[in-house]
Write a protein that holds these residues in place. Structure first.
Motif, PDB file in Angstrom:
ATOM      1  N   ALA A   1       2.161  38.228  66.434  1.00 42.28           N
ATOM      2  CA  ALA A   1       1.691  39.206  67.040  1.00 42.28           C
ATOM      3  C   ALA A   1       0.079  39.432  65.835  1.00 42.28           C
ATOM      4  CB  ALA A   1       2.588  40.146  66.345  1.00 42.28           C
ATOM      5  N   ASN A   2      -0.488  40.959  66.104  1.00 43.96           N
ATOM      6  CA  ASN A   2      -1.390  41.242  64.749  1.00 43.96           C
ATOM      7  C   ASN A   2      -1.178  42.721  65.145  1.00 43.96           C
ATOM      8  OD1 ASN A   2      -3.066  42.525  66.935  1.00 43.96           O
ATOM      9  ND2 ASN A   2      -3.804  40.073  67.121  1.00 43.96           N
ATOM     10  N   PRO A   3      -1.680  43.633  64.334  1.00 42.66           N
ATOM     11  CA  PRO A   3      -1.114  44.904  64.912  1.00 42.66           C
ATOM     12  C   PRO A   3      -1.937  45.713  66.192  1.00 42.66           C
ATOM     13  CG  PRO A   3      -2.263  44.356  62.396  1.00 42.66           C
ATOM     14  CD  PRO A   3      -2.335  43.385  63.236  1.00 42.66           C
ATOM     15  N   GLU A   4      -3.171  45.706  66.815  1.00 43.39           N
ATOM     16  CA  GLU A   4      -3.114  46.038  67.837  1.00 43.39           C
ATOM     17  C   GLU A   4      -2.478  45.079  69.059  1.00 43.39           C
ATOM     18  OE1 GLU A   4      -7.153  44.744  69.222  1.00 43.39           O
ATOM     19  OE2 GLU A   4      -8.350  45.391  67.160  1.00 43.39           O
ATOM     20  N   ALA A   5      -1.740  44.472  69.152  1.00 42.98           N
ATOM     21  CA  ALA A   5      -0.784  43.433  70.207  1.00 42.98           C
ATOM     22  C   ALA A   5       0.531  44.448  70.054  1.00 42.98           C
ATOM     23  CB  ALA A   5      -0.358  42.019  69.632  1.00 42.98           C
ATOM     24  N   VAL A   6       0.340  44.622  68.842  1.00 33.55           N
ATOM     25  CA  VAL A   6       2.116  45.479  68.675  1.00 33.55           C
ATOM     26  C   VAL A   6       1.311  47.315  69.336  1.00 33.55           C
ATOM     27  CG1 VAL A   6       3.477  46.818  66.951  1.00 33.55           C
ATOM     28  CG2 VAL A   6       2.811  44.450  66.447  1.00 33.55           C
ATOM     29  N   VAL A   7       1.138  47.555  69.709  1.00 27.27           N
ATOM     30  CA  VAL A   7       0.602  48.535  69.954  1.00 27.27           C
ATOM     31  C   VAL A   7       0.923  48.934  71.456  1.00 27.27           C
ATOM     32  CG1 VAL A   7      -0.956  50.758  70.206  1.00 27.27           C
ATOM     33  CG2 VAL A   7      -1.303  49.588  68.044  1.00 27.27           C
ATOM     34  N   MET A   8      -0.632  47.540  71.935  1.00 33.46           N
ATOM     35  CA  MET A   8      -0.035  47.043  73.308  1.00 33.46           C
ATOM     36  C   MET A   8       1.720  47.217  73.570  1.00 33.46           C
ATOM     37  SD  MET A   8      -2.618  47.889  74.777  1.00 33.46           S
ATOM     38  CE  MET A   8      -4.165  47.976  74.415  1.00 33.46           C
ATOM     39  N   ALA A   9       2.579  46.470  73.166  1.00 29.83           N
ATOM     40  CA  ALA A   9       3.346  45.728  72.958  1.00 29.83           C
ATOM     41  C   ALA A   9       4.924  47.344  73.285  1.00 29.83           C
ATOM     42  CB  ALA A   9       4.348  45.042  72.081  1.00 29.83           C
ATOM     43  N   LEU A  10       3.884  48.073  72.289  1.00 29.96           N
ATOM     44  CA  LEU A  10       4.917  48.877  72.191  1.00 29.96           C
ATOM     45  C   LEU A  10       5.314  50.419  73.195  1.00 29.96           C
ATOM     46  CD1 LEU A  10       4.808  49.912  68.599  1.00 29.96           C
ATOM     47  CD2 LEU A  10       7.045  48.917  69.548  1.00 29.96           C
ATOM     48  N   SER A  11       3.266  50.265  73.634  1.00 30.99           N
ATOM     49  CA  SER A  11       3.023  51.106  74.775  1.00 30.99           C
ATOM     50  C   SER A  11       3.693  50.815  75.800  1.00 30.99           C
ATOM     51  CB  SER A  11       1.139  51.374  75.240  1.00 30.99           C
ATOM     52  OG  SER A  11       1.021  51.679  76.062  1.00 30.99           O
ATOM     53  N   GLY A  12       3.598  49.583  76.239  1.00 25.81           N
ATOM     54  CA  GLY A  12       4.381  48.869  77.421  1.00 25.81           C
ATOM     55  C   GLY A  12       5.690  48.758  76.855  1.00 25.81           C
ATOM     56  N   LEU A  13       6.354  49.202  76.396  1.00 27.39           N
ATOM     57  CA  LEU A  13       7.552  49.535  76.219  1.00 27.39           C
ATOM     58  C   LEU A  13       7.941  50.650  76.597  1.00 27.39           C
ATOM     59  CD1 LEU A  13      11.243  49.108  75.305  1.00 27.39           C
ATOM     60  CD2 LEU A  13      10.263  49.249  73.012  1.00 27.39           C
ATOM     61  N   MET A  14       7.052  51.699  76.445  1.00 26.75           N
ATOM     62  CA  MET A  14       7.398  52.680  76.172  1.00 26.75           C
ATOM     63  C   MET A  14       7.419  53.064  77.589  1.00 26.75           C
ATOM     64  SD  MET A  14       6.459  55.638  73.423  1.00 26.75           S
ATOM     65  CE  MET A  14       4.846  54.268  73.396  1.00 26.75           C
TER      66      MET A  14
END
Length: 203
Positions: free
Chosen positions: A161-174
């Protein structure tokens, strides 16, 4: 981090090619210095549209600002329609266009598909041939794998993970929670190798 990414272009042979996002403002200065001024070619890529956020059959086009419009070859992807499991991705390049059905809908994976197409273009490979492999792509475990356990849908994005990847993962989760009418819950671990600003990124 942006300078480190630009070093990839800087270390490329003088006749090499840099493949970069069209709309990454933070990289523009370095692309100009390390890439174009040094005689290296630059290929751009971008994904337009946010179909994975809309019901099947609807189309949404996001505004995109091209910083090098007309100067560099552009590989452009557009997700025209998506359902819960797949997208129809339209890809254009200076000499042609093609459509491919992707066995995934996450925006970051669609962006990665267009980036891979841009690499094929930079390597002077056939994009039609390259895109044929998208339907059979197999991902590294822990990169958005989905499991159903006890009535829950679990998205495993624990590979790294890096900050951008976490943002993408959270977006995909929602987005996945919206698709199934459920509630999204995120369990986050540490992001490693972020240097002196690690605390700021975690905050």
């Amino acid at each position: 981090r942006d300078r480190a990414k630009a070093e990839l272009i800087l270390r490329t042979k003088p006749d090499g090619v840099g493949v970069v996002p069209r709309d990454c403002r933070a990289l523009e200065e370095w692309v100009e210095k390390a890439g174009r001024r040094a005689g290296r070619r630059v290929v751009r890529f971008a994904l337009e549209g946010a179909a994975e956020q809309e019901p099947l059959g609807r189309e949404v086009v996001e505004p995109v600002v091209g910083h090098a419009e007309g100067r560099d070859p552009l590989i452009l992807g557009h997700a025209t329609v998506c359902d819960a499991a797949r997208c129809l991705l339209h890809v254009t390049w200076p000499e042609g266009e093609a459509e491919v059905t992707t066995p995934f809908t996450a925006r970051y994976r669609l962006e990665n598909t267009v980036a891979a197409a841009a690499v094929c273009y930079a390597a002077q490979l056939s994009l039609q041939h390259c895109l044929q492999g998208v339907g059979g792509v197999v991902f590294t475990p822990g990169r958005g794998d989905e499991y159903e356990v006890g009535g829950l849908i679990i998205l495993d994005d624990t590979y790294n993970a890096n900050p951008e990847a976490v943002v993408m993962a959270l977006s995909g989760l929602m987005e996945r929670a919206r698709q199934v009418g459920g509630r999204s819950v995120a369990i986050l671990g540490d992001m490693l190798e972020l240097g002196a600003d690690a605390g700021l990124y975690h905050a």
